[in-house]
Design an enzyme around this catalytic site. Structure first.
Site, PDB file in Angstrom:
ATOM      1  N   ARG A 132      44.238  44.512 -12.631  1.00 33.20           N
ATOM      2  CA  ARG A 132      43.701  45.660 -11.908  1.00 33.20           C
ATOM      3  C   ARG A 132      42.408  46.063 -12.576  1.00 33.20           C
ATOM      4  NH1 ARG A 132      46.484  44.535  -8.291  1.00 33.20           N
ATOM      5  NH2 ARG A 132      48.122  45.765  -7.284  1.00 33.20           N
TER       6      ARG A 132
ATOM      7  N   GLU B 127      37.384  49.172  -5.695  1.00 34.05           N
ATOM      8  CA  GLU B 127      37.327  48.127  -4.658  1.00 34.05           C
ATOM      9  C   GLU B 127      37.252  48.764  -3.270  1.00 34.05           C
ATOM     10  OE1 GLU B 127      40.676  45.535  -5.301  1.00 34.05           O
ATOM     11  OE2 GLU B 127      40.105  45.182  -7.363  1.00 34.05           O
TER      12      GLU B 127
ATOM     13  N   HIS C 120      39.173  40.070  -5.196  1.00 31.20           N
ATOM     14  CA  HIS C 120      40.630  40.334  -5.218  1.00 31.20           C
ATOM     15  C   HIS C 120      41.382  39.346  -4.312  1.00 31.20           C
ATOM     16  CE1 HIS C 120      43.819  43.683  -5.982  1.00 31.20           C
ATOM     17  NE2 HIS C 120      44.382  42.496  -5.868  1.00 31.20           N
TER      18      HIS C 120
END
Ligand code: 8YV
Length: 313
Positions: free
Chosen positions: A232, A261, A279
């Site tokens: 993360r 993000e 991601h």
């Protein structure tokens, strides 16, 4: 069924969204006014929320849904959802463990090789015609035999470690608790970084791991060290990372995750020592199908009044 609300549908597996929408599920609108209108019309109908890393169920949304019975998270990490708020209401939260370990670990290896061997950077160099104009690409760093520090030795961390064994890497780790493994344990993230050539972040997100990789850990990693993050963005102090990269205080970073993000700081994009993926660690057809199946299994079990296969709270 029309008692289901899908959050962040764009970031999920499209056939899962199609299937749920065909069954009458609603998708969470983008704008605040549309969201308020949807809640005015449907808040009392919603019993199931499908969340993800992209959009979780926060306390406000949970509060706004008086008849919510289940939050089924598409993803192993559920830090975007307020699990405490759900638990306080007796609402189970489920995730999708195990099925994505291999693909996430595969990407961690790919990112490591890319950043150490400059695959993306030398690809750019070649495409720009610089081989001809500027000569051979500068020398890179050897992956085989490198010292790999794994921060967070859960299922994904272990899958990453196993793969690095194939590269004859020496592996050490730091984790909340020691594991019964053959790898040496380091007492802190900084001690692990000090030892490692490559520091791979594989912890869960959330408050407990926030900025675990800070300026001190990056300083310990040092000018010959590489950071790889498939966990993360919140686990790494992104500002400190940018600062370290800009001053060559570390050798490079390969990042699949970011603090805000889908925003990626321009400073990271500007650096040739940084490899960036948006991601995508779990984003293969095979793994996303398997994750969708786990989400559906939890929803089906809930509707049938059975035990939930992968409940987290
Ligand atoms: C996302 C992930 O869930 O599993 C996780 O924790 O971060 C991913 O698999 C996926 O990208 C959907 O947002």
């Amino acid at each position: 069924m029309s008692d289901t609300l899908i959050l962040g549908a764009g970031g999920l597996y499209p056939p899962l969204v199609e299937q749920l929408v065909d069954d009458g599920a609603l998708t969470w609108p983008h704008g605040g006014a549309d969201r308020r209108a949807m809640l005015d019309d449907h808040a009392a109908d919603i019993r199931v929320v499908v969340s993800s890393a992209g959009v979780g169920a926060d306390a406000r949304l949970i509060d706004a849904l008086p008849n919510l019975e289940l939050i089924a998270n598409f993803g192993v990490g559920y830090d975007a959802t307020d699990v405490d708020a759900a638990t306080a209401r007796g609402i189970p939260v489920t995730n999708t463990p195990d099925v994505l370990d291999d693909c996430v670990a595969d990407l961690a290896i790919g990112l490591t090789i890319d950043v150490m061997r400059a695959i993306s950077a030398s690809d750019r160099y070649a495409r720009q015609g610089r081989w001809k104009s500027d000569g051979p690409y500068p020398l890179q760093r050897r992956v085989t035999g490198a010292k790999v520090g794994i921060l967070g030795l859960g299922r994904i961390g272990q899958a990453i470690a196993t793969r690095f064994e194939g590269f004859r890497c020496e592996i050490r780790y730091h984790n909340r608790s020691r594991k019964d493994v053959a790898y040496d344990y380091e007492e802190s993230p900084a001690a692990l970084a000090e030892w490692a050539d490559v520091l791979v972040v594989a912890t869960p997100g959330g408050a407990q791991t926030k900025a675990l990789v800070d300026a001190d850990v990056l300083a310990a990693l040092g000018e010959n060290g590489y950071l790889v993050n498939i966990a993360r963005g919140s686990v790494v102090d992104q500002e400190a990372l940018i600062e370290a990269l800009q001053h060559d205080a570390i050798a490079g970073a390969a990042l699949d995750v970011f603090t805000d993000e889908p925003g990626i700081p321009q400073e990271l994009c500007d650096l040739d020592t940084v490899v960036i993926t948006p991601h995508v660690a779990s984003a293969t057809h095979e793994t996303r199908r398997a994750m969708a199946d786990v989400v559906l299994a939890n929803i089906d079990a809930h509707r049938a009044g059975q035990e939930l296969p992968t409940r987290v709270n």
